[in-house]
Design a protein around this motif. Structure first.
Motif, PDB file in Angstrom:
ATOM      1  N   PRO A 125       0.906  -1.046   0.024  1.00 21.39           N
ATOM      2  CA  PRO A 125      -0.095  -0.131  -0.089  1.00 21.39           C
ATOM      3  C   PRO A 125       1.058   1.195  -0.115  1.00 21.39           C
ATOM      4  N   TYR A 126       1.945   1.221   0.665  1.00 25.27           N
ATOM      5  CA  TYR A 126       2.761   2.700   0.822  1.00 25.27           C
ATOM      6  C   TYR A 126       3.372   2.855  -0.614  1.00 25.27           C
TER       7      TYR A 126
ATOM      8  N   ASP B 231       0.588   3.964  -2.873  1.00 26.59           N
ATOM      9  CA  ASP B 231       0.165   5.243  -2.845  1.00 26.59           C
ATOM     10  C   ASP B 231       1.364   6.315  -3.439  1.00 26.59           C
TER      11      ASP B 231
ATOM     12  N   ASN C 101      -6.378   6.440  -0.649  1.00 24.99           N
ATOM     13  CA  ASN C 101      -5.233   6.261   0.530  1.00 24.99           C
ATOM     14  C   ASN C 101      -4.131   7.321   0.522  1.00 24.99           C
TER      15      ASN C 101
END
Length: 859
Positions: A28-29, A32, A362
């Protein structure tokens, strides 16, 4: 072999880094981070288009913006529902094809009793609306405290963010004649609008399908009191809030029917449509809103998914809105909830509802996507954008096919099909092209004034600024500061009205202007090939060129990503591939460093027997110089051969002879390396060495002669150490010549040797053989003699014939005599001593030859 090795290493780097980048994108990081990069590219694309080639959104979209100006003019937020009803009545005369409210009217207002706040009393306390549940829906604020007013304050649409209360409207409009006036003046308590699907409801009235006003008997607009000096009609409740439309003249002209805006009318009050008859349970504000909504067959109001449990509602009560029956794909990935906040029942009967839920991204909450479907209690319904398009095109839900992860296909009545790409969660990736000012936008209050002027045949500035409405889509949304806002790619770092997400998504669909993501099976092989090419080039150049090559690779990746977005609406990963280039730029020099160190160690092991450490280190600084082939160089060649070696080997063990010879070669080689000579090879018991290659040495002749003299002294020391073991030791003869020879790596691709070739080498070997005939230990040629400087014990031996050469050679002898018998005696004496030291044994008996200034005395 080296090229193949570099190719293999580049391939490993390319495949490994490509797989690593693909895995990082699943985190996810890093995902994003990639999305943030795309947002910045969208902003850059917008700025370039704005400057050089402006792009306009679809002209069929019109925004009625409830902005700060509208709030200032109309008095407060939320606006009275009666004002919305008047707006809809006036808007009906323009015949828009679809009207969408990005606002939720989930709670029905209830009239307060007269005992709570009589109409004759002064200011009443502000009303407090029930807070809306936490969600991503773009709805007005839940707690809005309107300023005190002499009339009851209705509790209107469900809000999303609190704003400061604004002053109320100063004008009043009469309620419709079919609506009973409300009693009381205090704030009413709202009924909950949260409902559930899938269960029976008690005594639910049959829904009425909204229909357009009849052309034979069109509804007429209400007659708002636009003259503040005139009192309100006696039948009108003072509690009725209205629009704050300032009068154009002192006396207002009589209103006309919306269906005939340019004709005169007597100003008779509007009768409610047949399918929106007066409901005694509704307060006048709600009744006027419902009557206005009933004028439109294709009006959409907002709804919102909710997890809060509420009493179930019969599915028939949601008509005319229907579920979407054609859903394929993995439905578990679609955001679902068991309940939903719907418009209050009377409004739900005369309009369609759609879900305005918006998921926050996000990457800092930026809204990059917009859902087209929503799942409530296991059934799928159209979102706000999809419902607006269905009503605009006149499409029934059974003509819509949702293929999750692929597209939404809409079959239009004219036979054409529209395919909208969506992801696995049923969301469209918004292709942000426009900001708020780029759309056909008009302030809500200004639009009311313009429509009112047009309806009554008046000329005004507001009427002149009305956007084209007929057969278009009108979206009503809040744009005032602090209401329903969030970050978007075109305004990073600031909050923008969330209605922009709907406008951009609708414009994308109407224009077929979709963003698409390049699939991994397309970009990954291309990226791997790019890394392979870049890595191969980096492995073949030095460290310094790697820096500009890495920068060029970074620019190529970034430029390719932006070009695909700008010209093809394709999203290509950029941030993570850039990281891959940086990793490659770090891995290649690291490999080069450790690989070259290993190569140097291998070369050292191979050349240690040929070169001194000084010369060898110089060669290792440029490994590419030691390649197959040679160059012509002027060198000084030396041959040192053992005398009487055959007789020495007789009747001796071969292992003992090998040990003695190895010790002899070790002592002689150290002397050669002391003078930075190159040991070419060991030819049986002969040592071949030369100077001035591969390292240039201007005093190469001087070094060779000094080396020969010290080799004689080293041999004497060797005899001393062997005296106690051998009673018979060998002698040596040395021949030295200076001339041009071919020097370099020679041999085959299987075995290469660094050596010298030519007549100079042959003459040096013949001079060594001539020492026996002339009874000299060291013979040098005239070419070597002329390059010597300093005091040497030289004897001119004249000319001598050398085998293999037609002409005689002038030779010179170098004095380095040894008293062999003395050496043997000393050796025996040392060997018989019981307390002799190693230093006594290895200490030279004679002084060494004069050294060049740059010679290393301790090789």
């Amino acid at each position: 072999m080296k090229t193949l090795s570099n190719t293999s290493i580049a391939a490993v780097f390319a495949v490994g880094l490509t797989l690593l980048i693909a895995l990082m994108l699943m985190v996810p990081y890093f995902g994003d981070l990639e999305t943030q990069t795309t947002d910045k590219m969208l902003l850059l694309r917008y700025q370039l288009h704005k400057k050089y080639s402006p792009l306009r959104p679809d002209p069929h979209l019109v925004l009625a913006a409830i902005d700060q100006r509208s709030l200032d003019d109309m008095g407060r937020w939320p606006l009275p529902r009666a004002d919305h009803g008047i707006f809809l009545t006036l808007l009906a005369s323009e015949s828009p094809r679809a009207v969408g409210w990005d606002i939720m009217f989930t709670e029905q207002e209830r009239a307060a009793t007269s005992a709570q706040a009589p109409a004759s009393t002064s200011d009443a306390p502000p009303a407090t609306a029930n807070p809306a549940p936490a969600s991503t829906s773009d709805t007005p604020p839940a707690t809005a405290n309107p300023a005190p007013a002499p009339s009851p304050s209705p509790t209107p649409e469900t809000p999303a963010a609190p704003v400061s209360p604004l002053p109320p409207s100063t004008n009043a409009a009469p309620a419709p004649t079919s609506t009973a006036p409300s009693t009381g003046s205090s704030a009413s308590i709202s009924a909950p609008g949260l409902v559930a699907f899938g269960a029976d409801d008690v005594a639910a009235p049959p829904p009425a399908t909204p229909a357009p006003p009849s052309s034979n008997n069109p509804p007429t607009a209400p007659s708002p009191n636009i003259n503040p000096s005139e009192p309100a009609p006696a039948s009108t409740s003072p509690a009725q809030p209205t629009t704050s439309v300032p009068p154009a003249t002192t006396t207002a002209p009589p209103p006309v029917s919306p269906s005939s805006p340019d004709s005169s009318a007597s100003g008779a009050p509007v009768q409610p449509p047949a399918n929106a008859s007066s409901d005694s349970s509704l307060v006048p504000d709600d009744q006027q809103l419902v009557e206005g909504a009933a004028l439109f067959p294709n009006m959409i109001t907002g709804a919102e998914q909710s997890p809060d449990e509420q009493p179930p509602l019969d599915p028939a009560a949601i008509l005319p809105t229907k579920a979407l029956p054609n859903i394929t794909g993995d439905v578990s990935k679609v955001f679902s909830s068991p309940y939903a906040l719907l418009p209050f029942p009377a409004l739900r009967k005369v309009s369609y509802f759609a879900f305005v839920n918006q998921e926050e991204g996000n990457n800092g909450g930026v809204h990059n996507t917009d859902p087209l479907v929503a799942c409530v209690a296991g059934k799928f319904y159209a979102s706000f954008d999809l419902q607006v398009l269905m009503q605009y095109w006149g499409v029934d839900p059974d003509k819509v096919v949702v293929n999750l992860g692929h597209d939404v296909t809409i079959s239009r009545p004219d036979g054409t099909q529209v395919s909208i790409p969506i992801d696995e969660q049923g969301r469209i990736l918004i292709n942000y092209r426009s900001r708020l000012e780029d759309f056909q936008e008009e302030s809500y209050n200004q639009m009311i004034k313009g429509l009112l002027a047009k309806t009554n045949g008046q000329q005004s500035e507001e009427r002149n600024h009305l956007p084209p409405i007929k057969d278009n889509i009108v979206i009503i949304g809040a744009t005032a500061s602090g209401i329903d806002q969030g970050p978007m790619p075109l305004d990073l770092g600031s909050a923008e009205p969330l209605v922009l997400t709907h406008l951009n998504a609708l414009s994308n669909i109407l224009q077929g202007d979709y963003l698409k993501t390049v699939r991994w099976w397309i970009w990954m092989p291309v990226y791997a090939l790019f890394l392979f090419g870049t890595g191969s080039l980096m492995l073949r150049v030095g460290i310094a060129p790697m820096i500009p090559m890495g920068l060029v690779a970074l620019l190529i990746v970034a430029g390719a990503g932006f070009a695909m977005l700008y010209f093809g609406n394709l999203i290509l990963p950029v941030a993570m591939p850039e990281i891959g280039i940086l990793l490659l730029a770090g891995a290649v020099p690291t490999k080069r460093f450790f690989g070259e160190e290993r190569e140097k160690l291998r070369v050292k092991r191979a050349m240690r027997a040929h070169l001194s450490d000084k010369v060898m280190n110089k060669i290792l600084a440029d490994p590419d110089g030691a390649k197959l082939g040679g160059t012509k160089e002027v060198i000084t060649i030396m041959f040192c051969d053992i005398r009487g070696f055959t007789a020495y080997c007789d009747n001796r063990d071969s292992q003992e002879v090998l040990t003695v010879v190895n010790e002899y070669f070790e002592a002689m080689t150290e002397v050669v390396f002391k003078y930075d000579g190159t040991v070419d090879k060991y030819i049986g018991d002969c040592i071949m060495a030369f100077w001035n290659a591969p390292d240039p040495q201007p005093d190469h002749a001087q070094r060779a002669v000094c080396c020969a003299m010290e080799m004689r002294y080293a041999l004497a020391n060797f005899k001393v150490k062997r005296a106690g073991l051998d009673t018979e030791l060998f002698e040596c003869g040395i021949g030295i010549h200076t001339g041009e020879a071919l020097v370099g790596n020679m041999g085959s691709r299987h075995k290469v040797s660094y050596t010298a070739m030519g007549s100079t080498v042959n003459l040096g070997a013949r001079l060594e053989s001539l020492t026996k005939k002339l009874n000299e230990r060291i013979l040098i040629s005239h070419e070597t003699f002329v390059q010597l400087t300093g005091d040497f014990p030289i004897t001119d031996r004249g000319e001598a014939m050398v085998p293999g050469f037609a002409n005689p050679i002038h030779v010179y002898g170098i004095g380095a005599e040894q008293d062999l018998s003395s050496a043997l005696k000393i050796g025996v004496k040392l060997a018989q001593k019981q307390d002799y030291t190693a230093e006594e044994v290895t200490k030279p008996i004679w002084a060494p030859a004069p050294l060049p200034e740059d010679a290393d005395p301790n090789p």
